[in-house]
Design an enzyme around this catalytic site. Sequence first.
Site, PDB file in Angstrom:
ATOM      1  N   GLY A  27       3.493  -0.167  10.128  1.00  0.00           N
ATOM      2  CA  GLY A  27       2.323  -1.035  10.715  1.00  0.00           C
ATOM      3  C   GLY A  27       1.521  -1.647   9.498  1.00  0.00           C
ATOM      4  N   HIS A  30       1.597  -7.637   8.079  1.00  0.00           N
ATOM      5  CA  HIS A  30       1.163  -8.801   7.284  1.00  0.00           C
ATOM      6  C   HIS A  30       2.113  -9.731   7.598  1.00  0.00           C
ATOM      7  CE1 HIS A  30       3.787  -7.515   4.334  1.00  0.00           C
ATOM      8  NE2 HIS A  30       3.104  -6.515   3.994  1.00  0.00           N
ATOM      9  N   GLY A  32       4.655 -11.106   5.637  1.00  0.00           N
ATOM     10  CA  GLY A  32       6.084 -10.442   5.299  1.00  0.00           C
ATOM     11  C   GLY A  32       6.685  -9.612   6.337  1.00  0.00           C
ATOM     12  N   HIS A  33       5.908  -8.958   7.170  1.00  0.00           N
ATOM     13  CA  HIS A  33       6.759  -8.340   8.273  1.00  0.00           C
ATOM     14  C   HIS A  33       6.912  -9.373   9.235  1.00  0.00           C
ATOM     15  CE1 HIS A  33       4.047  -4.832   6.789  1.00  0.00           C
ATOM     16  NE2 HIS A  33       5.459  -4.128   6.828  1.00  0.00           N
ATOM     17  N   LYS A 145      11.417  -6.880  -1.020  1.00  0.00           N
ATOM     18  CA  LYS A 145      10.388  -6.273  -1.978  1.00  0.00           C
ATOM     19  C   LYS A 145      10.561  -4.969  -2.361  1.00  0.00           C
ATOM     20  CE  LYS A 145       6.071  -4.983  -1.079  1.00  0.00           C
ATOM     21  NZ  LYS A 145       5.807  -4.045  -2.156  1.00  0.00           N
ATOM     22  N   LEU A 180       3.485  -9.998  -0.666  1.00  0.00           N
ATOM     23  CA  LEU A 180       2.771  -9.462   0.377  1.00  0.00           C
ATOM     24  C   LEU A 180       3.108  -7.637   0.567  1.00  0.00           C
ATOM     25  CD1 LEU A 180       2.236 -12.129   2.784  1.00  0.00           C
ATOM     26  CD2 LEU A 180       1.054 -11.837   0.956  1.00  0.00           C
TER      27      LEU A 180
END
Length: 276
Positions: A27, A30, A32-33, A145, A180
């Site tokens: 959760g 952002h 990136g998700h 990342k 991010l």
Amino acid sequence: MDVIHSVPELRERLRREPNNVFVPTMGNLHEGHIELMRIAKPRAACTVVSIFVNRLQFGPREDYDRYPRTLQSDCDKLRDAGVDVVFVPDEKAIYPEPQTFVVEPSDLQNILEGAHRPGHFRGVATVVLKLFNLVMPHSAIFGKKDYQQYLVLRDMVRQFALPIEIIPADTVRAPDGLALSSRNGYLSAEERSEAPRLYRVLQEVRDGMKAGAHDYQRLELHGMSMLADNGWKPDYVTVRRRSDLRPPVNGEHELVVLAAARLGRTRLIDNIEIDR
Ligand code: PAF
């Protein structure tokens, strides 16, 4: 979009839709998700996202309690991204009894992030295996990342012969280069303007390698001091081979530079892949 909290409900919903691609998250979503959702969407009839802050992967002095829980805004973003099913279990749904069986990853779990976060990858692998067993996707997307996490999970799927394709996704960056991350939200305004230095350090190491430098240790030490001289507490800046994050031997082509450092109370990680 269906928001589902219980395991029986999830199984019932997915029984009708076995062609699914999965994006596990904790959760506090952002861009990136959301990029992971964009990669997922065309790959299956049904995109499933989980939101679960997994206590098992946090150390006793880590940020489990203060990890941001932002369900409403997460669901708004997922709806906009065209996600079909969001699974939001509580702790009892995932761990109805103490989790005495765990996934013990290879030695990869003990280096780099694992050396600084003992037990972290055991916790990640255990919950991801469990989520895979609940969702039964044919593919799952993980951001690069968290490079070491991606490798641990790729190896887990291979070694347990799970019929799941692990798809890595490139890191999404802010315009100033900062990768991010949900943890960027912990940074003060001053720290936020300093934070892109981590990526600049990685770029310097990469540029040194591209310019032909072979003394990686010198590049790594220079990177560490660029951080330390600007108020960071670096854990590592290191050149590794991409396959298993071990130090490269001569002639290795597929490399990655990884860094982790603390800025104030926030620990940030980042990496860049390099082809030599
Ligand atoms: O990367 C994350 O957000 C977590 O480690 C994951 C994969 C959802 C497991 O809890």
